[in-house]
Design an enzyme around this catalytic site. Structure first.
Site, PDB file in Angstrom:
ATOM      1  N   ASN A  67      14.753   1.543 -52.758  1.00  9.66           N
ATOM      2  CA  ASN A  67      14.960   2.970 -52.543  1.00  9.66           C
ATOM      3  C   ASN A  67      16.321   3.115 -51.890  1.00  9.66           C
ATOM      4  O   ASN A  67      16.507   2.754 -50.724  1.00  9.66           O
ATOM      5  CB  ASN A  67      13.854   3.562 -51.658  1.00  9.66           C
ATOM      6  CG  ASN A  67      14.065   5.045 -51.388  1.00  9.66           C
ATOM      7  OD1 ASN A  67      15.175   5.505 -51.132  1.00  9.66           O
ATOM      8  ND2 ASN A  67      12.979   5.808 -51.419  1.00  9.66           N
ATOM      9  N   GLU A 114      14.855   7.234 -55.529  1.00  8.47           N
ATOM     10  CA  GLU A 114      15.476   8.291 -54.737  1.00  8.47           C
ATOM     11  C   GLU A 114      16.993   8.296 -54.960  1.00  8.47           C
ATOM     12  O   GLU A 114      17.787   8.333 -54.009  1.00  8.47           O
ATOM     13  CB  GLU A 114      15.118   8.169 -53.253  1.00  8.47           C
ATOM     14  CG  GLU A 114      15.191   9.505 -52.541  1.00  8.47           C
ATOM     15  CD  GLU A 114      14.660   9.494 -51.119  1.00  8.47           C
ATOM     16  OE1 GLU A 114      14.738  10.552 -50.482  1.00  8.47           O
ATOM     17  OE2 GLU A 114      14.154   8.455 -50.649  1.00  8.47           O
ATOM     18  N   TYR A 130       8.683   6.211 -58.121  1.00  7.69           N
ATOM     19  CA  TYR A 130       8.926   6.758 -56.791  1.00  7.69           C
ATOM     20  C   TYR A 130       7.783   7.737 -56.504  1.00  7.69           C
ATOM     21  O   TYR A 130       7.804   8.898 -56.900  1.00  7.69           O
ATOM     22  CB  TYR A 130      10.280   7.462 -56.732  1.00  7.69           C
ATOM     23  CG  TYR A 130      10.578   8.144 -55.418  1.00  7.69           C
ATOM     24  CD1 TYR A 130      10.301   7.515 -54.208  1.00  7.69           C
ATOM     25  CD2 TYR A 130      11.153   9.407 -55.385  1.00  7.69           C
ATOM     26  CE1 TYR A 130      10.574   8.133 -53.002  1.00  7.69           C
ATOM     27  CE2 TYR A 130      11.436  10.041 -54.182  1.00  7.69           C
ATOM     28  CZ  TYR A 130      11.144   9.399 -53.000  1.00  7.69           C
ATOM     29  OH  TYR A 130      11.417  10.019 -51.795  1.00  7.69           O
ATOM     30  N   ASP A 159       9.149   2.378 -54.851  1.00  5.74           N
ATOM     31  CA  ASP A 159       8.741   2.903 -53.554  1.00  5.74           C
ATOM     32  C   ASP A 159       7.438   3.657 -53.793  1.00  5.74           C
ATOM     33  O   ASP A 159       7.443   4.803 -54.244  1.00  5.74           O
ATOM     34  CB  ASP A 159       9.822   3.824 -53.002  1.00  5.74           C
ATOM     35  CG  ASP A 159       9.435   4.456 -51.677  1.00  5.74           C
ATOM     36  OD1 ASP A 159       8.347   4.126 -51.158  1.00  5.74           O
ATOM     37  OD2 ASP A 159      10.206   5.300 -51.175  1.00  5.74           O
ATOM     38  N   ASN A 178       5.370   4.360 -51.407  1.00  7.05           N
ATOM     39  CA  ASN A 178       5.158   5.177 -50.205  1.00  7.05           C
ATOM     40  C   ASN A 178       3.795   4.980 -49.553  1.00  7.05           C
ATOM     41  O   ASN A 178       3.283   5.884 -48.881  1.00  7.05           O
ATOM     42  CB  ASN A 178       5.409   6.656 -50.507  1.00  7.05           C
ATOM     43  CG  ASN A 178       6.812   7.088 -50.110  1.00  7.05           C
ATOM     44  OD1 ASN A 178       7.269   6.786 -49.021  1.00  7.05           O
ATOM     45  ND2 ASN A 178       7.503   7.767 -51.011  1.00  7.05           N
ATOM     46  N   ASP A 213      17.149   3.562 -45.513  1.00 12.32           N
ATOM     47  CA  ASP A 213      16.125   3.135 -44.560  1.00 12.32           C
ATOM     48  C   ASP A 213      15.154   2.131 -45.181  1.00 12.32           C
ATOM     49  O   ASP A 213      14.250   1.642 -44.503  1.00 12.32           O
ATOM     50  CB  ASP A 213      15.375   4.322 -43.961  1.00 12.32           C
ATOM     51  CG  ASP A 213      14.935   5.357 -44.984  1.00 12.32           C
ATOM     52  OD1 ASP A 213      15.222   5.188 -46.179  1.00 12.32           O
ATOM     53  OD2 ASP A 213      14.310   6.362 -44.584  1.00 12.32           O
ATOM     54  N   HIS A 214      15.365   1.809 -46.451  1.00 13.28           N
ATOM     55  CA  HIS A 214      14.581   0.783 -47.142  1.00 13.28           C
ATOM     56  C   HIS A 214      15.424  -0.467 -47.367  1.00 13.28           C
ATOM     57  O   HIS A 214      16.651  -0.383 -47.488  1.00 13.28           O
ATOM     58  CB  HIS A 214      14.120   1.279 -48.513  1.00 13.28           C
ATOM     59  CG  HIS A 214      13.138   2.403 -48.469  1.00 13.28           C
ATOM     60  ND1 HIS A 214      11.803   2.237 -48.764  1.00 13.28           N
ATOM     61  CD2 HIS A 214      13.297   3.727 -48.182  1.00 13.28           C
ATOM     62  CE1 HIS A 214      11.184   3.398 -48.673  1.00 13.28           C
ATOM     63  NE2 HIS A 214      12.064   4.316 -48.306  1.00 13.28           N
TER      64      HIS A 214
END
Length: 262
Positions: A9, A36, A107, A150, A152, A252-253
């Site tokens: 991501n 993303e 995603y 991702d 999530n 942040d991934h």
């Protein structure tokens, strides 16, 4: 055919074009799946990636939100996409390699902050999206397929820094974990990362809110690599490139890798 695949991501492929280029130069996976991307397809810097040896791309995009792309050294053809829960979002794209292996890049919606579909529309959309994935794979169990992205959700207790403290936090709630488990079961998917790394805490995401993410280490494993059951044990060398979380202006991934012999 052996190939190494990575999923990441990137949180804006245009803003972090340099980080993608760094990964391609330093790690050189044969295939890189991005989520993303936050870009229309025609604005993705595909020419820059092609110059680094990745001339093939299949992607779905939208301005400023969502977006998925598969960059490849290997010839790959567009194998379509699905709009689960009819959200109208660019959250899935599939590509088919010359050996017939299909790569699904997902995603999954994050789900907002409140784990209650009656109080939070986004959480309901996340659950509906996962239900759509489940039904699709149940109707046609995948063969010669790899699913990455991702998702999530951090499903296992050791996929989060504190199982007890995160039980009521979106991404680790029991209902989300159950929905993801239903997707995995419906498709007969094998969790490649945890097959290779079965024990211990393992994360791929650390919040921007932490002043020192590395020292605090309050991570979650939100990014996944799965394989269809017919691929057997045709995978190895799974790893998370934790160092990428510490690059300048990072996502942040962190990227997740696996190698396949198929």
């Amino acid at each position: 055919m052996a190939f190494t695949l990575a999923t990441w991501n990137i949180n804006s492929v245009r803003l972090r074009e340099g980080l993608v280029a760094r990964l391609l130069r330093e790690e050189a996976p044969d295939i890189l799946c991005l989520q993303e991307c936050k870009s229309p397809v025609d604005k993705i810097p595909a020419e820059s990636f092609a110059a680094l040896g990745y001339p093939y791309m299949v992607a779905r995009g939208q301005k400023g939100y969502n977006g998925v792309a598969i960059l490849s050294k290997l010839p790959i053809e567009d194998a379509g996409d699905m709009d689960f829960a009819a959200l109208g979002h660019a959250r899935h794209v599939a590509g088919r390699l010359e050996n017939g292996v299909v790569i699904h890049n997902f995603y999954v919606p994050a789900g907002g902050d409140i784990p209650d579909r009656d109080k939070n529309e986004k959480f309901g959309q996340k659950l509906d999206y996962l239900t759509g994935m489940r039904d699709w794979f149940r109707d046609g169990r995948p063969q010669k397929a790899i699913l990455v992205g991702d998702l999530n959700i951090a499903p296992r207790e050791d996929d989060v820094w504190s199982h007890k403290q995160l039980l009521k936090v979106v991404s680790h709630t029991p209902i989300e974990v159950a929905h993801l488990g239903d997707v995995q079961e419906a498709g007969g998917w094998v969790d490649v990362t945890r097959s290779d790394i079965p024990e211990g805490q393992l994360y791929s995401w650390w919040s921007y809110r932490a002043k020192d993410w590395d020292a605090a280490d309050k991570g979650r494993r939100l990014d996944h690599v799965w394989a269809s059951a017919d691929l057997g044990q045709a995978f190895h060398s799974s790893r998370v490139l934790r160092a990428a979380r510490g690059w300048d202006q990072p996502s942040d991934h962190a990227p997740v890798f696996a190698t396949f012999d198929c």
